[in-house]
Design a protein around this motif. Structure first.
Motif, mmCIF file in Angstrom:
data_model
loop_
_atom_site.group_PDB
_atom_site.id
_atom_site.type_symbol
_atom_site.label_atom_id
_atom_site.label_comp_id
_atom_site.label_asym_id
_atom_site.label_seq_id
_atom_site.Cartn_x
_atom_site.Cartn_y
_atom_site.Cartn_z
ATOM 1 N N GLN A 41 53.329 47.631 40.866
ATOM 2 C CA GLN A 41 53.907 46.540 40.083
ATOM 3 C C GLN A 41 53.093 46.221 38.831
ATOM 4 O O GLN A 41 53.411 45.273 38.108
ATOM 5 C CB GLN A 41 54.032 45.291 40.945
ATOM 6 N N ALA A 42 52.064 46.999 38.581
ATOM 7 C CA ALA A 42 51.181 46.726 37.441
ATOM 8 C C ALA A 42 51.776 47.294 36.168
ATOM 9 O O ALA A 42 51.230 48.209 35.544
ATOM 10 C CB ALA A 42 49.795 47.302 37.691
ATOM 11 N N ASP A 43 52.918 46.739 35.738
ATOM 12 C CA ASP A 43 53.600 47.264 34.555
ATOM 13 C C ASP A 43 52.934 46.837 33.259
ATOM 14 O O ASP A 43 53.365 47.220 32.172
ATOM 15 C CB ASP A 43 55.069 46.837 34.554
ATOM 16 N N PHE A 44 51.888 46.032 33.354
ATOM 17 C CA PHE A 44 51.152 45.608 32.168
ATOM 18 C C PHE A 44 50.066 46.605 31.786
ATOM 19 O O PHE A 44 49.342 46.402 30.808
ATOM 20 C CB PHE A 44 50.532 44.220 32.375
ATOM 21 N N LEU A 45 49.942 47.698 32.570
ATOM 22 C CA LEU A 45 48.938 48.720 32.292
ATOM 23 C C LEU A 45 49.594 50.083 32.144
ATOM 24 O O LEU A 45 50.631 50.354 32.750
ATOM 25 C CB LEU A 45 47.914 48.778 33.428
ATOM 26 N N ALA A 46 48.980 50.939 31.330
ATOM 27 C CA ALA A 46 49.446 52.315 31.156
ATOM 28 C C ALA A 46 48.730 53.221 32.167
ATOM 29 O O ALA A 46 47.638 52.879 32.646
ATOM 30 C CB ALA A 46 49.173 52.789 29.736
ATOM 31 N N PRO A 47 49.317 54.383 32.500
ATOM 32 C CA PRO A 47 48.688 55.274 33.494
ATOM 33 C C PRO A 47 47.264 55.685 33.146
ATOM 34 O O PRO A 47 46.447 55.926 34.048
ATOM 35 C CB PRO A 47 49.625 56.486 33.504
ATOM 36 N N ASP A 48 46.940 55.765 31.855
ATOM 37 C CA ASP A 48 45.598 56.197 31.453
ATOM 38 C C ASP A 48 44.619 55.035 31.288
ATOM 39 O O ASP A 48 43.455 55.256 30.928
ATOM 40 C CB ASP A 48 45.666 56.988 30.143
ATOM 41 N N ASP A 49 45.057 53.809 31.526
ATOM 42 C CA ASP A 49 44.146 52.674 31.413
ATOM 43 C C ASP A 49 43.031 52.789 32.452
ATOM 44 O O ASP A 49 43.271 53.188 33.605
ATOM 45 C CB ASP A 49 44.896 51.360 31.622
ATOM 46 N N ARG A 50 41.845 52.439 32.047
ATOM 47 C CA ARG A 50 40.688 52.543 32.931
ATOM 48 C C ARG A 50 40.585 51.319 33.842
ATOM 49 O O ARG A 50 40.901 50.202 33.446
ATOM 50 C CB ARG A 50 39.403 52.687 32.128
ATOM 51 N N ILE A 51 40.104 51.558 35.060
ATOM 52 C CA ILE A 51 39.885 50.486 36.008
ATOM 53 C C ILE A 51 38.540 50.698 36.690
ATOM 54 O O ILE A 51 37.986 51.789 36.687
ATOM 55 C CB ILE A 51 40.993 50.446 37.088
ATOM 56 N N LEU A 52 38.021 49.619 37.283
ATOM 57 C CA LEU A 52 36.871 49.695 38.172
ATOM 58 C C LEU A 52 37.373 49.365 39.559
ATOM 59 O O LEU A 52 38.106 48.388 39.749
ATOM 60 C CB LEU A 52 35.778 48.711 37.744
ATOM 61 N N GLY A 53 37.009 50.188 40.552
ATOM 62 C CA GLY A 53 37.545 50.025 41.892
ATOM 63 C C GLY A 53 36.485 49.754 42.941
ATOM 64 O O GLY A 53 35.382 50.285 42.879
ATOM 65 N N LEU A 54 36.835 48.912 43.927
ATOM 66 C CA LEU A 54 35.985 48.614 45.074
ATOM 67 C C LEU A 54 36.778 48.852 46.349
ATOM 68 O O LEU A 54 37.977 48.543 46.402
ATOM 69 C CB LEU A 54 35.540 47.151 45.050
ATOM 70 N N THR A 55 36.122 49.364 47.382
ATOM 71 C CA THR A 55 36.816 49.611 48.647
ATOM 72 C C THR A 55 35.987 49.193 49.860
ATOM 73 O O THR A 55 35.892 49.945 50.837
ATOM 74 C CB THR A 55 37.190 51.097 48.781
ATOM 75 N N PRO A 56 35.393 48.013 49.892
ATOM 76 C CA PRO A 56 34.641 47.613 51.088
ATOM 77 C C PRO A 56 35.587 47.271 52.230
ATOM 78 O O PRO A 56 36.667 46.720 52.028
ATOM 79 C CB PRO A 56 33.878 46.377 50.616
ATOM 80 N N GLY A 57 35.195 47.620 53.431
ATOM 81 C CA GLY A 57 35.998 47.287 54.590
ATOM 82 C C GLY A 57 37.353 47.963 54.620
ATOM 83 O O GLY A 57 38.260 47.510 55.320
ATOM 84 N N GLY A 58 37.532 49.043 53.855
ATOM 85 C CA GLY A 58 38.787 49.773 53.857
ATOM 86 C C GLY A 58 39.861 49.189 52.967
ATOM 87 O O GLY A 58 40.931 49.770 52.814
#
Length: 205
Positions: A41-58
């Motif tokens: 649903q993140a239509d405010f971003l383009a596929p090549d936009d950069r993100i920072l990701g976290l995955t604690p606890g799955g």
């Protein structure tokens, strides 16, 4: 007291190498417990936009650089952990901090100060200053303490493909034009020359 009303004495970073970055304390507002949406649903971003990701606890969450450019800090809770996701537009570094201390959540704000061209955070509980790139407190009662959580940098398209549970910080359609570019780079234009590649503070100095 000096530098946006922070006490710089007795710290790990020399006071004469800490500069006011342009905005006052909290002049760049940190986000706290923001709304999230599924990646699809993140239509405010383009596929090549950069993100920072976290995955604690799955649980996977993503923090778009476009939003971090404007806020620099997101105080959040994920996988049962309190974290602070930080980004410095000047040097392009993203670091996540474990934001739990003695069993209590620590919230961070933007101090408006720079050390080695890198943003200095401060915790609102003790007003200690934290070097983002050194991942430790350099002044105040928390001086010398280190806190870090694992953070991954990637493209939105990669996150959508590999992390079906990813959630992204939500950006309303009314605000989208405000999140183009970085106010920090504008506000901090014309600062004294400092190293191109930030380095960690030397406690022996």
């Amino acid at each position: 007291m000096a530098g946006n009303a922070f006490d710089l004495s007795g710290g790990l970073a020399p006071p004469d190498e800490i500069h006011v970055g342009g905005p006052p304390r909290d002049g760049i507002p940190a986000l706290t417990d923001p709304a999230f949406v599924p990646a699809a649903q993140a239509d405010f971003l383009a596929p090549d936009d950069r993100i920072l990701g976290l995955t604690p606890g799955g649980e996977a969450r993503a923090y778009p650089i476009a939003i971090l450019n404007r806020h620099e800090i997101v105080n959040d809770g994920i996988g049962g952990r309190a974290v602070a996701v930080t980004y410095c537009p000047l040097c392009g570094t993203g670091v996540a901090f474990d934001a739990l201390h003695t069993g209590r959540r620590v919230e961070f704000g933007v101090s408006g100060l720079l050390y080695n061209s890198d943003v200095l955070l401060y915790d609102r509980q003790t007003e200690s200053l934290w070097s983002q790139i050194a991942k430790q407190a350099v002044t105040g009662p928390m001086k010398g303490q280190r806190k870090r959580a694992r953070l991954r940098r990637q493209r939105l398209s990669t996150a959508r493909h590999h992390r079906v549970l990813v959630r992204l910080v939500c950006l309303s359609s009314a605000d989208r034009d405000l999140y183009r570019g970085s106010p920090a780079l504008t506000l901090r234009h014309g600062l004294p020359d400092s190293p191109t590649n930030p380095t960690e503070p030397n406690p022996t100095r």
